[in-house]
Design a protein around this motif. Structure first.
Motif, short mmCIF file in Angstrom:
data_model
loop_
_atom_site.label_atom_id
_atom_site.label_comp_id
_atom_site.label_asym_id
_atom_site.label_seq_id
_atom_site.Cartn_x
_atom_site.Cartn_y
_atom_site.Cartn_z
N LEU A 1 0.94 -1.24 0.06
CA LEU A 1 -0.04 -0.03 -0.26
C LEU A 1 0.78 1.14 0.08
O LEU A 1 0.69 2.24 -0.70
N LEU A 2 1.82 1.20 0.76
CA LEU A 2 2.98 2.50 0.76
C LEU A 2 3.55 2.66 -0.32
O LEU A 2 3.94 3.64 -0.89
N TRP A 3 4.05 1.36 -1.17
CA TRP A 3 4.37 1.59 -2.36
C TRP A 3 3.67 2.24 -3.63
O TRP A 3 4.00 3.05 -4.35
N GLU A 4 2.27 1.81 -3.45
CA GLU A 4 1.41 2.37 -4.41
C GLU A 4 1.06 3.94 -4.07
O GLU A 4 0.86 4.79 -4.78
N LEU A 5 1.21 4.31 -2.83
CA LEU A 5 0.98 5.60 -2.47
C LEU A 5 2.26 6.52 -2.64
O LEU A 5 2.50 7.74 -2.70
N GLY A 6 3.31 5.87 -3.27
CA GLY A 6 4.60 6.28 -3.59
C GLY A 6 5.38 6.82 -2.20
O GLY A 6 6.31 7.90 -2.57
N ARG A 7 5.14 6.28 -1.13
CA ARG A 7 6.01 6.64 0.08
C ARG A 7 6.90 5.47 0.30
O ARG A 7 7.00 4.43 -0.04
N PRO A 8 8.27 6.10 0.67
CA PRO A 8 9.34 5.15 1.08
C PRO A 8 9.18 4.03 1.82
O PRO A 8 8.56 4.57 3.05
N VAL A 9 9.56 2.87 1.74
CA VAL A 9 9.69 1.93 2.88
C VAL A 9 11.07 1.35 3.15
O VAL A 9 11.74 0.92 2.28
#
Length: 221
Positions: A1-9
């Motif tokens: 989900l974070l990847w889809e939101l463009g947020r770094p993991v």
């Protein structure tokens, strides 16, 4: 989900034997939770008992490979198939059956229901989901891994008793029917009276029933 939101993991590797969960707040990474599965006290004992009986053991799980492998090492389980969806668990059971194996499956979750139904013997944990209990062939009431071993031992003992019962019934008929038909009459003048025949039939039934009731005293070693 974070990847889809463009947020770094973060790329850190999880601690061995844990499953990582990310927590987000307002679309931003807020933290990381690592969950660890712990073995029940009787798990390793149950697996060791199954292996002594010549039963091959394996894990089918939706967890990550690192978590599943850590659990398998602790329990003494030989093979691990991790990251499986419910349909993949079902496909794995079918694959093993197509290879000629008789497959027993123990599970407690909704994701296990299809595989439990497909297995030759589905053992549902009584502490698990209702759907898993409906899909299983037998329910292990207390959800203890040792009950899997006890169920196998009880099933084998039941088969032995059934074979003994068949032997008793076959023996009674093998002796009784020819005598009732008069096979001994020409040489010895012996005929089986209806009263004796009835008593022998009753004795046959009583012996089979008494032998079966021994299973009530079954205690796994």
């Amino acid at each position: 989900l974070l990847w889809e939101l463009g947020r770094p993991v973060p790329e850190e590797v999880s601690t061995a034997g844990t499953t990582r969960r990310y927590v987000a707040r307002y679309d931003r990474l807020g933290g990381v939770i690592e969950a660890r599965d712990t073995l029940r006290a009787t798990a390793a004992e149950a697996v060791a008992g199954l292996r002594r009986l010549g039963i091959r053991t394996a894990i089918l799980t939706g967890d990550t490979a690192s978590t599943a492998e850590a659990i398998a090492r602790s329990a003494g389980i030989e093979e691990v198939w991790a990251g499986l969806l419910p349909d993949q668990k079902l496909a794995k059971i079918r694959e093993l059956q197509q290879q000629g194996h008789r497959v027993g499956m123990a599970g407690d979750g909704i994701n296990d229901a299809a595989a439990l139904s497909q297995a030759d013997a589905g053992l549902a944990m009584g502490t698990g989901a209702d759907l898993a209990r409906e899909a299983g062939d037998a329910i292990l009431l207390h959800g203890e891994p040792r009950q899997i071993l006890e169920a196998v031992l009880l099933a084998r003992q039941a088969l032995r008793v059934m074979r003994q019962n068949l032997g008793w019934a076959f023996g009674y008929n093998l002796l009784g029917i020819p005598i009732a038909a008069g096979v001994l009459y020409p040489a010895f003048g012996i005929l089986l009276s209806p009263a004796i025949a009835s008593a022998a039939m009753a004795l046959s039934s009583v012996s089979v029933l008494s032998n079966s009731l021994r299973l009530r005293r079954f205690a796994p070693r």
